[in-house]
Design an enzyme around this catalytic site. Sequence first.
Site, PDB file in Angstrom:
ATOM      1  N   LYS A  53       0.833  -1.195   0.000  1.00  0.00           N
ATOM      2  CA  LYS A  53       0.000   0.000   0.000  1.00  0.00           C
ATOM      3  C   LYS A  53       0.878   1.259   0.000  1.00  0.00           C
ATOM      4  CE  LYS A  53      -3.717  -2.527   2.222  1.00  0.00           C
ATOM      5  NZ  LYS A  53      -4.532  -2.865   3.376  1.00  0.00           N
ATOM      6  N   GLN A  97      -4.565  -1.548   9.478  1.00  0.00           N
ATOM      7  CA  GLN A  97      -4.473  -2.889   8.895  1.00  0.00           C
ATOM      8  C   GLN A  97      -5.072  -3.909   9.862  1.00  0.00           C
ATOM      9  OE1 GLN A  97      -3.472  -3.449   5.790  1.00  0.00           O
ATOM     10  NE2 GLN A  97      -3.820  -5.638   5.963  1.00  0.00           N
ATOM     11  N   ASP A 120     -10.972   3.002   3.973  1.00  0.00           N
ATOM     12  CA  ASP A 120     -11.188   1.552   3.877  1.00  0.00           C
ATOM     13  C   ASP A 120     -12.688   1.224   3.833  1.00  0.00           C
ATOM     14  OD1 ASP A 120      -9.349  -0.463   3.589  1.00  0.00           O
ATOM     15  OD2 ASP A 120      -8.765  -0.516   5.703  1.00  0.00           O
TER      16      ASP A 120
HETATM   17  N1  GUN Z   1      -6.833  -6.982   6.145  1.00  0.00           N
HETATM   18  C1  GUN Z   1      -7.220  -7.766   5.122  1.00  0.00           C
HETATM   19  N2  GUN Z   1      -7.797  -7.036   4.159  1.00  0.00           N
HETATM   20  C2  GUN Z   1      -7.790  -5.769   4.582  1.00  0.00           C
HETATM   21  C3  GUN Z   1      -8.251  -4.540   4.024  1.00  0.00           C
HETATM   22  O1  GUN Z   1      -8.802  -4.466   2.922  1.00  0.00           O
HETATM   23  N3  GUN Z   1      -8.037  -3.437   4.776  1.00  0.00           N
HETATM   24  C4  GUN Z   1      -7.446  -3.500   5.998  1.00  0.00           C
HETATM   25  N4  GUN Z   1      -7.309  -2.371   6.665  1.00  0.00           N
HETATM   26  N5  GUN Z   1      -7.012  -4.599   6.542  1.00  0.00           N
HETATM   27  C5  GUN Z   1      -7.183  -5.734   5.828  1.00  0.00           C
END
Ligand code: GUN
Length: 287
Positions: A53, A97, A120
């Site tokens: 990311k 995350q 998100d």
């Molecule tokens: N963990 C697994 N997929 C995601 C996601 O799309 N966003 C976040 N923040 N954590 C994750």
Amino acid sequence: MTAQIIDGRLVARKLRAEYAERVKALTAHGRAPGLAVILVGDSAASQVYVRNKVKACADIGIESRFIGLGAETTQATLLQTVDDLNADRAVDGILIQLPLPAHIDIRAVLERISVEKDVDGFHLYNVGGLVTGSTVFSPCTPYGVQKLLEHENIEVAGKNVVVVGASNIVGKPTALMLMSQDATVCICHKKTRDLAQFTLLADILVVAAGVPGLIVPQMVKTGAVVIDVGINRLPDGRIIGDVDFEGVRQKASYITPVPGGVGPMTVTMLLHNTLVSAERTLAAAGG
Ligand code: GUN
């Protein structure tokens, strides 16, 4: 019939090039969009996701700020970190995350993120907005699925959509998003009896179960569009999806590969949401 392969890397590249131009325009107006990424603990998988990311941000000119916190971080400290980022005008998006360590109440932390920075799409306001069609931000993976369908000019209205997997992150929001586009939607999950009787009805089959090779050709209608959201690592290190790709591609009209299908779109939609957040802030300031 042999399916057309939907190349998520290609679609992601095209969209990111477009977003890079918009980032450039914003930056010329005074400030690059900013994304704060919080990682609690040292899960190897989460570290890989977060690195991806951060790199994707840098590639298109979004300024990311990585905040790595120890696994023993208290909930109070994490909430304070979120409060500080909510108040920080250089931060347009906040991403925490998941998963978080067991001693932290995930919902309490996600609900603390300002809805305007919830890129998100995990805050309850945005989750509820999926029902009423009024999200501030759509969750990234379902949004990525929608963008892939749009890119291939695959009509959703009036189609039978079957979603396999009822997670909060993928299955449920994907079902709601496609229902709001007038699809007839069915969600299957772990306790669904005779999965095939449902999947065989699907014009568009979205699979997000986390079970490698779950969907075999006998479960797919000829000519169906098959979107594989699964990412499973085999003991030999290979990554495969939830769909028997080689078998099902002989029967489907479109299919996404794993890797290289939905995966690249998730991060792309995160970039999109962060960019849109910054654009909204600029517009609100009269820019
Ligand atoms: N963990 C697994 N997929 C995601 C996601 O799309 N966003 C976040 N923040 N954590 C994750």
